[in-house]
Design a protein around this motif. Structure first.
Motif, PDB file in Angstrom:
ATOM      1  N   GLU A  61       2.226   5.846   1.872  1.00 48.29           N
ATOM      2  CA  GLU A  61       2.095   4.821   2.912  1.00 48.29           C
ATOM      3  C   GLU A  61       1.346   5.320   4.144  1.00 48.29           C
ATOM      4  O   GLU A  61       1.380   4.688   5.199  1.00 48.29           O
ATOM      5  CB  GLU A  61       3.492   4.309   3.320  1.00 48.29           C
ATOM      6  N   ARG A  65      -4.815   5.853   5.039  1.00 46.46           N
ATOM      7  CA  ARG A  65      -5.332   5.918   3.659  1.00 46.46           C
ATOM      8  C   ARG A  65      -6.324   4.792   3.388  1.00 46.46           C
ATOM      9  O   ARG A  65      -6.235   3.717   3.989  1.00 46.46           O
ATOM     10  CB  ARG A  65      -4.176   5.805   2.659  1.00 46.46           C
ATOM     11  N   ARG A  67      -7.412   1.794   1.099  1.00 49.28           N
ATOM     12  CA  ARG A  67      -6.595   0.849   0.329  1.00 49.28           C
ATOM     13  C   ARG A  67      -7.315   0.420  -0.943  1.00 49.28           C
ATOM     14  O   ARG A  67      -8.544   0.319  -0.959  1.00 49.28           O
ATOM     15  CB  ARG A  67      -6.331  -0.414   1.161  1.00 49.28           C
ATOM     16  N   PRO A 108       0.913  -5.068 -11.247  1.00 51.79           N
ATOM     17  CA  PRO A 108       1.186  -4.198 -10.097  1.00 51.79           C
ATOM     18  C   PRO A 108       2.199  -4.790  -9.108  1.00 51.79           C
ATOM     19  O   PRO A 108       2.088  -5.945  -8.706  1.00 51.79           O
ATOM     20  CB  PRO A 108      -0.185  -4.056  -9.435  1.00 51.79           C
ATOM     21  N   SER A 109       3.161  -3.960  -8.762  1.00 52.81           N
ATOM     22  CA  SER A 109       4.217  -4.382  -7.857  1.00 52.81           C
ATOM     23  C   SER A 109       4.390  -3.309  -6.797  1.00 52.81           C
ATOM     24  O   SER A 109       4.037  -2.143  -7.021  1.00 52.81           O
ATOM     25  CB  SER A 109       5.506  -4.559  -8.668  1.00 52.81           C
ATOM     26  N   LEU A 110       4.939  -3.685  -5.655  1.00 54.55           N
ATOM     27  CA  LEU A 110       5.130  -2.703  -4.581  1.00 54.55           C
ATOM     28  C   LEU A 110       6.226  -1.695  -4.913  1.00 54.55           C
ATOM     29  O   LEU A 110       6.444  -0.752  -4.159  1.00 54.55           O
ATOM     30  CB  LEU A 110       5.427  -3.408  -3.255  1.00 54.55           C
ATOM     31  N   MET A 111       6.929  -1.911  -6.039  1.00 53.62           N
ATOM     32  CA  MET A 111       7.892  -0.905  -6.496  1.00 53.62           C
ATOM     33  C   MET A 111       7.196   0.384  -6.893  1.00 53.62           C
ATOM     34  O   MET A 111       7.824   1.433  -6.986  1.00 53.62           O
ATOM     35  CB  MET A 111       8.610  -1.417  -7.751  1.00 53.62           C
ATOM     36  N   VAL A 115       0.842   1.762  -4.918  1.00 57.90           N
ATOM     37  CA  VAL A 115       0.295   0.402  -5.027  1.00 57.90           C
ATOM     38  C   VAL A 115       0.279  -0.238  -3.641  1.00 57.90           C
ATOM     39  O   VAL A 115       1.305  -0.308  -2.970  1.00 57.90           O
ATOM     40  CB  VAL A 115       1.117  -0.461  -6.017  1.00 57.90           C
ATOM     41  N   ASP A 116      -0.900  -0.686  -3.226  1.00 59.60           N
ATOM     42  CA  ASP A 116      -1.041  -1.264  -1.891  1.00 59.60           C
ATOM     43  C   ASP A 116      -0.747  -2.752  -1.861  1.00 59.60           C
ATOM     44  O   ASP A 116      -0.414  -3.301  -0.820  1.00 59.60           O
ATOM     45  CB  ASP A 116      -2.454  -1.003  -1.355  1.00 59.60           C
ATOM     46  N   MET A 117      -0.919  -3.422  -2.996  1.00 60.87           N
ATOM     47  CA  MET A 117      -0.656  -4.864  -3.008  1.00 60.87           C
ATOM     48  C   MET A 117      -0.256  -5.306  -4.405  1.00 60.87           C
ATOM     49  O   MET A 117      -0.882  -4.899  -5.374  1.00 60.87           O
ATOM     50  CB  MET A 117      -1.912  -5.623  -2.555  1.00 60.87           C
ATOM     51  N   CYS A 118       0.780  -6.132  -4.463  1.00 59.17           N
ATOM     52  CA  CYS A 118       1.163  -6.684  -5.754  1.00 59.17           C
ATOM     53  C   CYS A 118       0.169  -7.776  -6.138  1.00 59.17           C
ATOM     54  O   CYS A 118      -0.322  -8.512  -5.283  1.00 59.17           O
ATOM     55  CB  CYS A 118       2.585  -7.225  -5.707  1.00 59.17           C
ATOM     56  N   MET A 132      -6.121  -6.430   5.096  1.00 62.71           N
ATOM     57  CA  MET A 132      -6.071  -4.981   5.327  1.00 62.71           C
ATOM     58  C   MET A 132      -7.298  -4.507   6.111  1.00 62.71           C
ATOM     59  O   MET A 132      -7.193  -3.669   7.005  1.00 62.71           O
ATOM     60  CB  MET A 132      -6.000  -4.251   3.981  1.00 62.71           C
ATOM     61  N   ALA A 135      -6.943  -5.608   9.716  1.00 59.01           N
ATOM     62  CA  ALA A 135      -5.961  -4.759  10.404  1.00 59.01           C
ATOM     63  C   ALA A 135      -6.585  -3.406  10.741  1.00 59.01           C
ATOM     64  O   ALA A 135      -6.350  -2.856  11.826  1.00 59.01           O
ATOM     65  CB  ALA A 135      -4.713  -4.582   9.538  1.00 59.01           C
ATOM     66  N   ASP A 139      -6.825  -2.012  14.497  1.00 60.47           N
ATOM     67  CA  ASP A 139      -6.142  -0.768  14.871  1.00 60.47           C
ATOM     68  C   ASP A 139      -7.100   0.406  15.054  1.00 60.47           C
ATOM     69  O   ASP A 139      -6.670   1.541  15.246  1.00 60.47           O
ATOM     70  CB  ASP A 139      -5.096  -0.414  13.805  1.00 60.47           C
ATOM     71  N   TYR A 143     -10.203   3.569   7.758  1.00 55.07           N
ATOM     72  CA  TYR A 143     -10.020   3.484   6.300  1.00 55.07           C
ATOM     73  C   TYR A 143     -10.867   2.367   5.713  1.00 55.07           C
ATOM     74  O   TYR A 143     -11.316   1.454   6.406  1.00 55.07           O
ATOM     75  CB  TYR A 143      -8.531   3.289   5.953  1.00 55.07           C
TER      76      TYR A 143
ATOM     77  N   ILE B  63      -4.555 -13.395   3.254  1.00 53.65           N
ATOM     78  CA  ILE B  63      -4.933 -12.517   4.373  1.00 53.65           C
ATOM     79  C   ILE B  63      -3.687 -12.143   5.176  1.00 53.65           C
ATOM     80  O   ILE B  63      -3.506 -10.991   5.581  1.00 53.65           O
ATOM     81  CB  ILE B  63      -5.981 -13.193   5.282  1.00 53.65           C
ATOM     82  N   GLY B  66      -2.048  -9.348   3.522  1.00 52.30           N
ATOM     83  CA  GLY B  66      -2.748  -8.081   3.738  1.00 52.30           C
ATOM     84  C   GLY B  66      -2.520  -7.532   5.135  1.00 52.30           C
ATOM     85  O   GLY B  66      -2.353  -6.325   5.325  1.00 52.30           O
ATOM     86  N   LEU B  67      -2.486  -8.414   6.136  1.00 53.34           N
ATOM     87  CA  LEU B  67      -2.198  -7.986   7.512  1.00 53.34           C
ATOM     88  C   LEU B  67      -0.771  -7.450   7.616  1.00 53.34           C
ATOM     89  O   LEU B  67      -0.526  -6.414   8.236  1.00 53.34           O
ATOM     90  CB  LEU B  67      -2.385  -9.169   8.475  1.00 53.34           C
ATOM     91  N   ARG B  69       1.028  -6.234   5.221  1.00 54.82           N
ATOM     92  CA  ARG B  69       1.115  -4.970   4.469  1.00 54.82           C
ATOM     93  C   ARG B  69       0.549  -3.816   5.293  1.00 54.82           C
ATOM     94  O   ARG B  69       0.796  -2.652   5.005  1.00 54.82           O
ATOM     95  CB  ARG B  69       0.357  -5.133   3.151  1.00 54.82           C
ATOM     96  N   SER B  70      -0.219  -4.149   6.312  1.00 59.34           N
ATOM     97  CA  SER B  70      -0.794  -3.129   7.185  1.00 59.34           C
ATOM     98  C   SER B  70      -0.038  -3.026   8.512  1.00 59.34           C
ATOM     99  O   SER B  70      -0.571  -2.539   9.503  1.00 59.34           O
ATOM    100  CB  SER B  70      -2.274  -3.455   7.454  1.00 59.34           C
ATOM    101  N   LYS B  72       1.408  -5.538  10.458  1.00 59.34           N
ATOM    102  CA  LYS B  72       1.425  -6.631  11.433  1.00 59.34           C
ATOM    103  C   LYS B  72       2.585  -7.586  11.141  1.00 59.34           C
ATOM    104  O   LYS B  72       3.009  -7.744  10.004  1.00 59.34           O
ATOM    105  CB  LYS B  72       0.115  -7.419  11.377  1.00 59.34           C
ATOM    106  N   GLN B  93       3.319 -15.353  -4.656  1.00 57.97           N
ATOM    107  CA  GLN B  93       2.890 -14.069  -5.226  1.00 57.97           C
ATOM    108  C   GLN B  93       2.629 -13.006  -4.165  1.00 57.97           C
ATOM    109  O   GLN B  93       2.944 -11.845  -4.380  1.00 57.97           O
ATOM    110  CB  GLN B  93       1.586 -14.270  -6.021  1.00 57.97           C
ATOM    111  N   TYR B  97       7.242 -12.449  -3.053  1.00 55.90           N
ATOM    112  CA  TYR B  97       7.526 -11.379  -4.037  1.00 55.90           C
ATOM    113  C   TYR B  97       7.513  -9.997  -3.384  1.00 55.90           C
ATOM    114  O   TYR B  97       8.482  -9.245  -3.514  1.00 55.90           O
ATOM    115  CB  TYR B  97       6.557 -11.517  -5.216  1.00 55.90           C
ATOM    116  N   PRO B  98       6.455  -9.643  -2.642  1.00 57.51           N
ATOM    117  CA  PRO B  98       6.484  -8.324  -1.981  1.00 57.51           C
ATOM    118  C   PRO B  98       7.300  -8.303  -0.687  1.00 57.51           C
ATOM    119  O   PRO B  98       7.365  -7.277  -0.022  1.00 57.51           O
ATOM    120  CB  PRO B  98       5.007  -8.051  -1.696  1.00 57.51           C
TER     121      PRO B  98
END
Lengths: 281, 315
Positions: A61, A65, A67, A108-111, A115-118, A132, A135, A139, A143, B63, B66-67, B69-70, B72, B93, B97-98
């Motif tokens: 995480e 990194r 993505r 793909p799952s966040l488990m 993995v960055d995205m399911c 991503m 962001a 920030d 990356y 989006i 994705g934000l 997950r980063s 935000k 999805q 889910y996540p």
């Protein structure tokens, strides 16, 4: 053009071969999975995880990194193999793929560490990649974000919403790669939806477009380098590939999109052919 | 009643600005409805943290994921019909889910959207969102509660669906009240029957209780802002105390508040109940208050529905 170390090229080819072998083993053991699109994407995944991307398997995480979003989530076998070989989790776990007690979910799952995205429901990964990338710019982190799409997948309207927005936002830290293997679950893509002229479509949407042979690691490396140099717009790499690449009876057919080798004989033949490929490297 | 009316959308916009000043991680998204949803207020204040993606609800949800997950905390807004209907799969999805930090705050829930008609009147959203694992669902009853709910979802981890209405609502709670997530609120005590209502229908249910008082009935009124998880205790207590329950919602009677309350009753303490709201039909154009009258969802309509129900119960 800077030269690429021939030994590095050989190593990446061997890794791609390993990813194919793992994919066949994982899918055959699970008696379930999607070999066709895993085999076509193996070289791309090898270059991303063993050459291009800045990742730290001990710190999956890590905020800085690079993505990766496997938008064509059904290629999970090759993706998990790449993550395991890169050190995100033990390789032996790969043989629990799709089991009820395993964290290696069918898609793909966040488990799954790394993995960055399911993903799994097609057409959504590029949007997540945009989030991503936005962001990252907000920030002030340097990356990069890589999204691997299937060519059948881009029939989904959501992909083109994302394509428009990524260009509008000038996301030069975002790279889409289309695994152009020309076959989807039911049939050849051009018999379902005419995708060509694919390059022109993406160009029309405001992207830098680079077309390559998606099984040539040198071309993949060069295309990713080009993408890095491209400022003010996102880059899409159209990677022309062969569905089922490396296993003769899986090549250029929709039959093995979502089916494992059908019997022990087919399984052994797949592994034998991949072994022969490896010897040629 | 001497109520003070306030726009819940404006309360949302103001709260977003306040949160934006306090926290750098707050990011707001919209899909070309920002002047209606009032996220434009945030956009004006914080242009670098506001993403209006145009008419792309599906892309917006992706989006947003994705934000989130980063790192935000994302507020994504549109009308309820588009936020939950058009983008359902993306919400399922990529957000639920996540379990990502995306708060979907949808305005224009229910038939009270008014003149735009059935295409814009979302009466299935509570069902769609409640059916998603990891998703929590809140429909604030007034603008004071909107402020508290927006602050609450901003600090909690994981996804929320917050449903707002288009019209101004009377402030039934005060500014310094507290929001108790997952708790219903007793708005008026009563012994003969209970109305459990949601959002805009809470004030109409209170007015209906006044009408019913003149008919000799003592009606309890409960506000159920949190649909999921729902407050089991307050429902069971109302069943025990009053023996009859009617739900009222600006939503289809299937899969919304009525269905949730029925589940609790059947599993715990079955009493007669009646579901009132949009009775499995699409709405139509008209002024929002005229529509409530048309569908029997204003004070008089609710009172009439309750009288018929009570007659049935007493047989």
């Amino acid at each position: 053009m800077s030269s690429i170390d021939p030994e590095k090229v050989k190593e990446l080819k061997r890794i791609a071969n390993d990813l194919r072998v793992w994919s066949i083993k994982m899918i055959y053991r699970a008696q379930s999975g999607h070999p066709g699109g895993a085999l076509s994407a193996a070289d791309i995944l090898a270059v991303l995880y063993f050459h291009e991307m800045r990742v730290d398997p001990k710190n999956p995480e890590w905020p800085d990194r690079d993505r990766f979003v496997l938008s064509k989530g059904h290629a999970s076998a090759a993706y998990y193999a790449a993550l395991a070989m890169r050190g995100f989790f033990p390789e032996e776990d790969l043989l629990t793929f799709r089991d009820v007690n395993s964290y290696l979910q069918g898609h793909p799952s966040l488990m799954v560490p790394g993995v960055d995205m399911c993903t799994g429901s097609l057409g959504q990964g590029l949007s997540a990649g945009i989030g991503m990338a936005l962001a990252g710019k907000m920030d002030k982190r340097d990356y990069r974000v890589y999204v691997l799409l299937g060519d059948g997948e881009i029939e989904e309207g959501n992909v083109w919403e994302a394509a428009m927005t990524a260009a509008t936002r000038k996301l030069d830290n975002l790279v889409a790669i289309v695994d152009r293997n020309k076959i989807q679950l039911d049939d050849f893509t051009d018999r379902m939806v005419e995708l060509d002229p694919l390059e022109e479509k993406w160009r029309g949407f405001g992207w830098r477009v680079i077309s390559i042979n998606g099984h040539d690691v040198t071309q993949i490396i060069r295309a990713l380098d080009e993408a890095k140099k491209t400022k003010g717009r996102p880059t899409v790499i159209i990677a022309h590939t062969v569905k089922g690449k490396g296993v003769s009876y899986m090549e250029n057919t929709a039959k093995y999109h979502g089916k494992p080798p059908q019997n022990e004989e087919e399984y052994e033949r797949a592994l034998k052919e991949l072994e022969e490929e490896r010897r040629k490297i | 009643m001497n109520w003070e009316y306030e726009s819940p959308r404006k309360a949302y916009g103001e709260t977003l600005i306040a949160l934006g000043k306090e926290r750098e991680d707050i990011v707001v998204m919209d899909a070309d409805l920002s002047t209606s949803t009032k996220t434009a207020m945030f956009g004006k204040e914080f242009p670098d943290r506001f993403f209006n993606v145009g008419l792309q609800e599906q892309n917006m949800m992706g989006i947003a994921a994705g934000l989130a997950r980063s790192g935000k905390t994302v507020f994504a807004s549109s009308f309820a019909v588009f936020a939950t209907g058009r983008a359902y799969d993306q919400v399922r999805q990529s957000i639920a889910y996540p379990k990502l930090n995306v708060n979907i705050v949808a305005t224009h829930g229910g038939v009270t959207v008014g003149e735009d008609g059935a295409s814009h009147q979302m009466i299935e959203d509570l069902g769609l969102m409640s059916g998603l694992p990891n998703m929590r669902v809140i429909a604030p009853l007034d603008s004071n509660e909107v402020r508290r709910v927006i602050r609450f979802v901003a600090k909690e981890h994981g996804p929320f669906y917050v449903r707002l209405t288009r019209t101004a609502l009377p402030n039934l709670t005060s500014e310094d009240d507290e929001f108790e997530f997952g708790k219903g609120r007793l708005m008026r005590d009563g012994a003969d029957a209970t109305i459990i209502a949601l959002g805009i229908e809470v004030s109409y249910s209170l007015l209906a209780a006044e009408i019913l008082k003149k008919e000799g009935y003592d009606i309890r009124v409960i506000n159920m802002s949190t649909i999921k998880p729902i407050d089991k205790d307050i429902i069971v207590k109302a069943a025990k105390d009053t023996g009859a329950i009617m739900t009222v919602e600006d939503h289809n009677i299937y899969n919304g508040l009525g269905s949730r309350v029925a589940e609790v009753l059947v599993e715990n303490y079955p009493v007669r109940m009646h579901r009132h709201g949009m009775k499995d039909r699409f709405g139509r154009s008209g002024k929002w208050n005229v529509l409530l009258e048309h569908y029997g969802m204003d004070d008089k309509g609710i009172a009439k529905e309750m009288l018929a129900f009570l007659k049935e119960v007493k047989k």
